[in-house]
Design an enzyme around this catalytic site. Structure first.
Site, PDB file in Angstrom:
ATOM      1  N   LYS A 107      81.446  19.428 -10.042  1.00 35.24           N
ATOM      2  CA  LYS A 107      81.836  20.762  -9.569  1.00 35.24           C
ATOM      3  C   LYS A 107      82.703  20.594  -8.343  1.00 35.24           C
ATOM      4  O   LYS A 107      82.569  19.618  -7.613  1.00 35.24           O
ATOM      5  CB  LYS A 107      80.592  21.584  -9.200  1.00 35.24           C
ATOM      6  CG  LYS A 107      80.818  23.076  -9.265  1.00 35.24           C
ATOM      7  CD  LYS A 107      80.712  23.547 -10.693  1.00 35.24           C
ATOM      8  CE  LYS A 107      80.879  25.035 -10.826  1.00 35.24           C
ATOM      9  NZ  LYS A 107      80.410  25.477 -12.150  1.00 35.24           N
ATOM     10  N   GLY A 219      77.588  42.109 -12.145  1.00 37.51           N
ATOM     11  CA  GLY A 219      78.912  41.490 -12.108  1.00 37.51           C
ATOM     12  C   GLY A 219      79.850  42.156 -13.094  1.00 37.51           C
ATOM     13  O   GLY A 219      79.421  42.754 -14.092  1.00 37.51           O
ATOM     14  N   GLY A 221      83.056  40.327 -13.598  1.00 36.95           N
ATOM     15  CA  GLY A 221      84.112  39.316 -13.698  1.00 36.95           C
ATOM     16  C   GLY A 221      84.262  38.891 -15.153  1.00 36.95           C
ATOM     17  O   GLY A 221      83.817  39.587 -16.071  1.00 36.95           O
ATOM     18  N   ASN A 222      84.869  37.745 -15.335  1.00 38.13           N
ATOM     19  CA  ASN A 222      85.177  37.268 -16.687  1.00 38.13           C
ATOM     20  C   ASN A 222      83.936  37.172 -17.579  1.00 38.13           C
ATOM     21  O   ASN A 222      83.954  37.606 -18.742  1.00 38.13           O
ATOM     22  CB  ASN A 222      85.876  35.912 -16.548  1.00 38.13           C
ATOM     23  CG  ASN A 222      86.132  35.274 -17.876  1.00 38.13           C
ATOM     24  OD1 ASN A 222      85.372  34.428 -18.323  1.00 38.13           O
ATOM     25  ND2 ASN A 222      87.173  35.700 -18.556  1.00 38.13           N
TER      26      ASN A 222
HETATM   27  N1  GLU Z   1      82.887  26.879 -14.600  1.00 32.86           N
HETATM   28  C1  GLU Z   1      82.268  26.975 -15.892  1.00 32.86           C
HETATM   29  C2  GLU Z   1      80.782  26.681 -15.814  1.00 32.86           C
HETATM   30  O1  GLU Z   1      80.133  26.825 -14.805  1.00 32.86           O
HETATM   31  C3  GLU Z   1      82.978  26.131 -16.902  1.00 32.86           C
HETATM   32  C4  GLU Z   1      83.154  24.718 -16.526  1.00 32.86           C
HETATM   33  C5  GLU Z   1      84.139  24.004 -17.414  1.00 32.86           C
HETATM   34  O2  GLU Z   1      84.703  24.625 -18.284  1.00 32.86           O
HETATM   35  O3  GLU Z   1      84.313  22.809 -17.197  1.00 32.86           O
HETATM   36  O4  GLU Z   1      80.185  26.358 -16.801  1.00 32.86           O
END
Ligand code: GLU
Length: 428
Positions: A107, A219, A221-222
């Site tokens: 992350k 939320g 959002g997306n």
């Molecule tokens: N940010 C998204 C998650 O928390 C997707 C991560 C990704 O696609 O690598 O799962």
């Protein structure tokens, strides 16, 4: 201790320790998995539009790559902390494992507020982030993606910077790219749809028809937007959605008993998911305090904002009729609240299972980018449904067989696969 200020990394480690106990993992494996393998902290200098130089702090944490290259999003958030990024990187490891895709957990983040940054300034942050990490991320090492307040444009700037540094095209570096520039059809919908694929399976198992259910969503959002759409398509009704107001930046709940209309709400929503509450009021929405989404008389709660939202302080406000919590967000429930939810017998679809659709589609994007051959949207969403449904049932079957809480069962499935990979590689 009030869990309002709960440290997400402490929470992630507590959850892991519980799983490690269940699995009777040896000391070495425990120590390896309860901390990230690598992390990078750095400064990104940006020439701001007003001529000043501003330094932004950036991070990338690589928790574990025993099952494949690290994978995980990059968050732009003013309250970002490295402990949040550490927790999220660990959850990515479990997320990729529970859906059984050949990727590890990472992350990233930058402490910044895109609301107050021009497009040019954001581009500089993206390019600076990649310059700092060009030797530590890559199609075969660690593959970033969008997350809170980052989008396809940010990903393309990062890819462009990386390809400029290396002098070759490497679209497999990053996922969540714009469609037509290496992005996968269905990626935008994937996380929200994935939440509903697992919810659909849970309802089927419980013998409840989706068209007889209502939900309240945190939320807009997306994740929330596409979860609402698919839930409505299978017959459900969302009566309340919470998000912040564009003007005062405070959170509100928007209630409409006849059902919220995401298309209408989108016309008054900014690109970060903030709504204009006066316009929502004109559209017939009742404007309630931010936390009111949690106390609605509904069958299903779908927290789809950020971590640490269902806490010891508000968990008892959950209405007695709530039967399912589908966690669209990462880490929305603190351990204190989780204990209460477990005791009340509410069925939980835990975060790293419920919201794994995003990374699963990212995996499909990576495959397509590396092949340079792109699938139709139906094919992507069909494959996504198969993966999410299989993952849900693998966890549910274990939960039934060993009489476990769903979160514990999901941890057992995910952690055991990762521990096995570390063992097979001879690391532990
Ligand atoms: N940010 C998204 C998650 O928390 C997707 C991560 C990704 O696609 O690598 O799962």
């Amino acid at each position: 201790m009030s869990d309002k200020a709960f440290n997400p990394f402490v929470m992630a480690q507590m959850q892991f320790d519980k799983a490690a106990e269940f699995l009777n993992l040896d000391e070495g494996t425990r120590e390896l998995l309860r901390n990230p393998m690598r992390e990078y902290h750095f400064s990104i200098p940006v020439h701001m539009d007003d001529g000043k130089i501003k330094i932004f702090r950036g991070f990338r944490v690589q928790h574990n790559d025993s099952r494949g290259p690290g994978k995980g999003g990059i968050r732009f958030h003013p309250q970002e902390t490295v402990d949040t990024v550490r927790a999220l990187s660990m959850w990515m490891t479990w997320k990729c494992s529970v859906v059984d895709i050949p990727l590890g957990g990472s992350k990233g983040g930058v402490i910044c507020d895109p609301h107050n940054l021009s497009a040019r300034e954001q581009e500089q942050i993206c390019r600076g982030w990649i310059r700092q990490l060009a030797r530590n991320v890559g199609p075969n090492t660690d593959v970033p993606a969008p997350d809170v307040m980052t989008n396809a444009q940010h990903m393309l700037w990062m890819l462009d910077e990386y390809e400029t540094i290396y002098g070759e095209k490497m679209p497999g570096l990053i996922t969540g790219k714009p469609v037509g520039m290496g992005g996968s059809l269905g990626r935008t919908e994937a996380t929200g749809y994935g939440v509903i694929y697992t919810l659909r399976e849970a309802l089927r198992d419980m013998g409840i028809k989706p068209d007889q259910t209502t939900a309240s969503v945190q939320g807009f959002g997306n994740v929330a937007q596409y979860a609402i759409r698919l839930y409505q398509q299978i017959g459900g009704k969302v009566t309340c959605v919470s998000c912040w107001d564009q003007n005062d930046q405070k959170s509100y709940s928007f209630k409409k008993s006849s059902g919220v209309d995401p298309n209408a709400l989108l016309t008054i929503t900014d690109r970060f998911g903030g709504i204009e509450k006066t316009k929502a009021s004109d559209m017939g929405y009742e404007i309630l305090p931010g936390e009111a989404w949690i106390e609605q008389d509904v069958d299903i709660l779908i927290p789809s904002a950020i971590e640490n939202q269902i806490t010891g302080d508000n968990v008892n406000k959950i209405h007695k009729n709530v039967k399912i919590i589908a966690e669209g967000a990462n880490g929305p429930t603190t351990p204190e609240a989780d204990k209460v939810i477990h005791e009340r017998g509410i069925f939980v679809i835990p975060d790293f299972l419920a919201n794994a659709g995003g990374v699963t589609c990212s995996y499909f994007e990576q495959v397509q980018s590396n092949m340079n051959y792109f699938w139709e949207k139906d094919e992507v969403l069909g494959k996504l449904d198969v993966k999410m449904t299989a993952a849900f049932h693998a966890v549910k079957d274990l939960a039934d067989k060993r009489k476990l809480y769903m979160r514990d069962a999901a941890y057992l499935v995910a952690v055991s696969r990762v521990a096995q990979a570390c063992k097979d590689r001879g690391w532990v």
